[in-house]
Design an enzyme around this catalytic site. Sequence first.
Site, short mmCIF file in Angstrom:
data_model
loop_
_atom_site.label_atom_id
_atom_site.label_comp_id
_atom_site.label_asym_id
_atom_site.label_seq_id
_atom_site.Cartn_x
_atom_site.Cartn_y
_atom_site.Cartn_z
N ASP A 67 39.26 44.63 32.77
CA ASP A 67 38.32 43.52 32.82
C ASP A 67 37.28 43.61 31.70
OD1 ASP A 67 37.08 45.75 33.86
OD2 ASP A 67 36.76 44.92 35.85
N ASN A 136 31.70 47.09 47.51
CA ASN A 136 32.12 45.94 48.34
C ASN A 136 33.65 45.83 48.45
OD1 ASN A 136 32.89 45.02 45.83
ND2 ASN A 136 31.51 43.25 45.80
N HIS A 138 35.80 45.74 45.90
CA HIS A 138 36.50 45.04 44.82
C HIS A 138 37.34 46.02 44.00
CE1 HIS A 138 32.94 45.42 41.70
NE2 HIS A 138 33.69 46.49 41.68
N GLU A 143 36.42 40.20 43.25
CA GLU A 143 35.39 40.33 44.28
C GLU A 143 35.96 39.93 45.64
OE1 GLU A 143 32.92 41.87 43.48
OE2 GLU A 143 31.76 41.09 41.82
#
Length: 259
Positions: A67, A136, A138, A143
Site C-alpha cells: 500500500d 482494528n 485491518h 479497513e
Amino acid sequence: MLVIIKDDYEAVSAEAARLVVNRMRKKPDLVLGLATGSTPLGLYAELIRMHKEEGLDFSKLTTFNLDEYVGLPHDHPESYRHFMQKNLFHGLNLDPRFVHIPDSLAMDIEDHCLWYEEQIAAAGGLDLQILGIGGNGHIAFNEPGSSLGSRTRVKTLTAKTREDNARFFGSLEDVPRFALTMGVGTIMEARELLLLASGEGKAEAIAASVEGPITAMVPASIVQMHPRAFLVVDRAAASKLSGEYATTFEEAVIVRRKV
Ligand code: PGA
C-alpha cells in the site's frame, strides 16, 4: 493457518526471517509481498544483516508493496516508498526494475490500480506476502468493512488508523485521508501469507482474526480461509487467544498433521 507464538519481538523477527530466507533459497526469483509499519522492521534488519554478512542474494527477487498514501511526494519522509528505501532497500541488492510500490502520485488512480494488479499477475503472482495487522484488524489499508474479495484500489482511512499514524506525521491533520492498497482478494491469492504481530495493542485483533468469525469487520479474519497462512506473534499479541498453539514451525506442522 499455523499460529506460532514466540517469546518476544526479536524472536518473532528471527522466525519470520527464517521463513523468508528458506523460501528464497528454494526460489531465488521469489515474488515477495512487502509491508510497512513498525512490525516488519526486525525482519528487514535481519534480511539486511544476512545480505551483508552472509552474502544472501536479492538480485533475482521481485517485490510488491501492499500500500501507499495518496498524494504524498515520493521523497516525503512518511511515504511508504521512502520508508522502504530507508528500512530495507538501501541495504539489499534488489534490482530496481523488479521493485513495485503503488504510486502515491498516480494521475489516474483507477488505471494505476489495474496496472498494479497486472504487474503482480505478470510476475506469476505473489509467492509470499508479509503482513502486519492493525489494532482494528485491518490488513494493508483494508479497513474494517472492506470487501473480502476486493482488489487493489483507493481506500478512505478510518479515524482510528489516522490517529494510530498521526505520531509519524506530527499532527492528525497532516495524515493523508486516502491510500492505495492491494485488496483483500489480491492478498488472499498469494501462495503463502506470513502475518506478524507484536505487543498487547494487537491482542484483540489477533484473537478476533484467529478465533473469531470471518467477517469484513475484521479483515484479517479472512486469513482463516487461506490454505498456507503462518501467523507469528509474540506472547503479548497472543495474550487474548484461548487455544493451544505451537512455538516453532516444526511443532506447528506436526500439530497440523495430527488433525
Ligand atoms: P504496525 O502497523 O506494524 O506499525 O503496528 C501494522 C498495520 O497497521 O498494518
